[in-house]
Design a protein around this motif. Sequence first.
Motif, PDB file in Angstrom:
ATOM      1  N   ILE A 122     -33.015 -77.621 107.181  1.00 16.34           N
ATOM      2  CA  ILE A 122     -32.709 -76.188 107.146  1.00 16.34           C
ATOM      3  C   ILE A 122     -33.995 -75.370 107.269  1.00 16.34           C
ATOM      4  O   ILE A 122     -34.045 -74.352 107.967  1.00 16.34           O
ATOM      5  N   GLU A 123     -35.061 -75.828 106.609  1.00 16.40           N
ATOM      6  CA  GLU A 123     -36.347 -75.128 106.686  1.00 16.40           C
ATOM      7  C   GLU A 123     -37.008 -75.293 108.054  1.00 16.40           C
ATOM      8  O   GLU A 123     -37.762 -74.425 108.481  1.00 16.40           O
ATOM      9  N   GLY A 124     -36.778 -76.445 108.685  1.00 13.60           N
ATOM     10  CA  GLY A 124     -37.451 -76.743 109.932  1.00 13.60           C
ATOM     11  C   GLY A 124     -38.683 -77.599 109.757  1.00 13.60           C
ATOM     12  O   GLY A 124     -39.409 -77.847 110.724  1.00 13.60           O
ATOM     13  N   THR A 125     -38.940 -78.089 108.536  1.00 10.12           N
ATOM     14  CA  THR A 125     -40.096 -78.962 108.327  1.00 10.12           C
ATOM     15  C   THR A 125     -39.844 -80.375 108.857  1.00 10.12           C
ATOM     16  O   THR A 125     -40.776 -81.167 108.994  1.00 10.12           O
ATOM     17  N   VAL A 126     -38.574 -80.710 109.116  1.00 13.87           N
ATOM     18  CA  VAL A 126     -38.193 -81.912 109.864  1.00 13.87           C
ATOM     19  C   VAL A 126     -37.241 -81.441 110.961  1.00 13.87           C
ATOM     20  O   VAL A 126     -36.820 -80.276 110.948  1.00 13.87           O
TER      21      VAL A 126
END
Length: 515
Positions: free
Chosen positions: A337-341
């Motif tokens: 959801i954060e975009g870190t993966v």
Amino acid sequence: MVNGRRSGGGSRIGGALGAAIARSRNAAPVTTPVFSPLRALGRRQLTQVDLIGQSLSTVAPATGMIFIAWWITSAEPGVAGVAAIIGTTAVVVAVAFCITQFTRRLAAAGSLYSFAFHGLPRRATLTMGAALLLGYLGISISVVANSAVSLLGIGTALGMPSAGTIPLLVTAALVACAVTVIAVRGVRFATRAILVVELCSLVLICSLMVADSGTPITPVSPGASGTLPFLALIVVFGMAGFESAAFFGAEARRPLITVTRAVLITPIVCGAVFVFAGWAALTGNADVVVAAYFDGTDSGASTEMVVAVKVGVTFSWLASALGCAQAGSRLLLAMGIEGTVPRRLSRVHPRWRTPYAAVIAFTLASAVGAWTYLLVFVGDSVVFDGFVEVAVVGAYTLLAVSCLRFLRRIGEDARSTTMIAVGITCVGVGLLGYLALDGVIDGQWGIPCAVLVVGASGVVWVAVLKRLRPESLATMGAFDSPETTDLLPGAGELVLDDDGRPQLVSAQSLPGDRR
């Protein structure tokens, strides 16, 4: 006069509430509703029992009892061994207390990783994420591999030929597939199924240890590492995952209360059964049970005893594999959801409300890792276990530092919380130093390398994100948040700030710039 004051106070409250209700009837409908980023999971569906089942299953206390009893029976530390178990349990409960400082205030799917965001810089937060992911993945790899060994061990005890490498690998793959199906099928079904399985395993192992053990049987010696710090690490490793209920904050009913209870209750229950296992080992009641698990009928134990022990422990392994898959998948979901993966890991099944993409990715990695474990580490897993211990201890240490900084930032720190957080930090640093030093002395360079890898993971992760997805560094911290439907109409409105996080704006300030 007293009754008059009470009546007047009730009248004022009723008047304010009545005015709010009347205002809600005349409020204009919201044109741009705001939803929680974790809404797709299905909010407010898990009970207190479900959360405790999740945490207990991840820990797998039945298997921990076997290994603790094995070590105490072999190394013979005496009463000091039981005292070490009690002391380590107290430390883990202190870690749980630090975690509850967050669970009382926040609900998230990223557990310690999401909590660390509120007390640590981004690099340290991503270090926490890497440590947590490595820890849960390492535990999952170990339990999937041991599930395969234990399942085939039941067949061997019943007279079937000893399995070779290929059957082990196939069984591990089947275990991973079964875990995937159950985890994707639905969170309530999974948590209740694993709670029943784990409780049955606990009752069975405890009953066998209470029963007359017969003639003591000497199990295999653990070797030169038989020290009390080593026992403490076994207990910490055995309790790793006790906080996994915190991954379900968005899905729990009354999460600020029920998640907090689960996080506190689980290490206390596990500590109690571990102390019981230590007592059973000291009194000789655990000798036959331990030997039956590790050596089968070759130890002199009856076939019935061997099958009973292996069935109980196997069920516990399977429950732990499922608990790890559920927790690890929600960690990947929060990061997606954060975009870190990759964001595709944040996909949720529209019917079953489970993060199926993250579940599949996590269990696939567990299956591949289990194959490697069975081919390389099954005979000597010291380096592998040490790597996982470094990740787990590192995560708990960073959590304590984050708790201290978080409470100071919001002005709610107290002497008790400060002392506990500082104490956990010192113990964590000491354990990491012990692991690194012991690895150097024993020539196990993989463990000191693990300390370096975990410590540098946040720096490397931030550098990669700055090149590939710099915007994700501004959107870290995905929590369950109030939705527009949670508010009384007319009382205010939720709007998104520049980072996409919902903010409550009063009804009087809505005209004009809504952002």
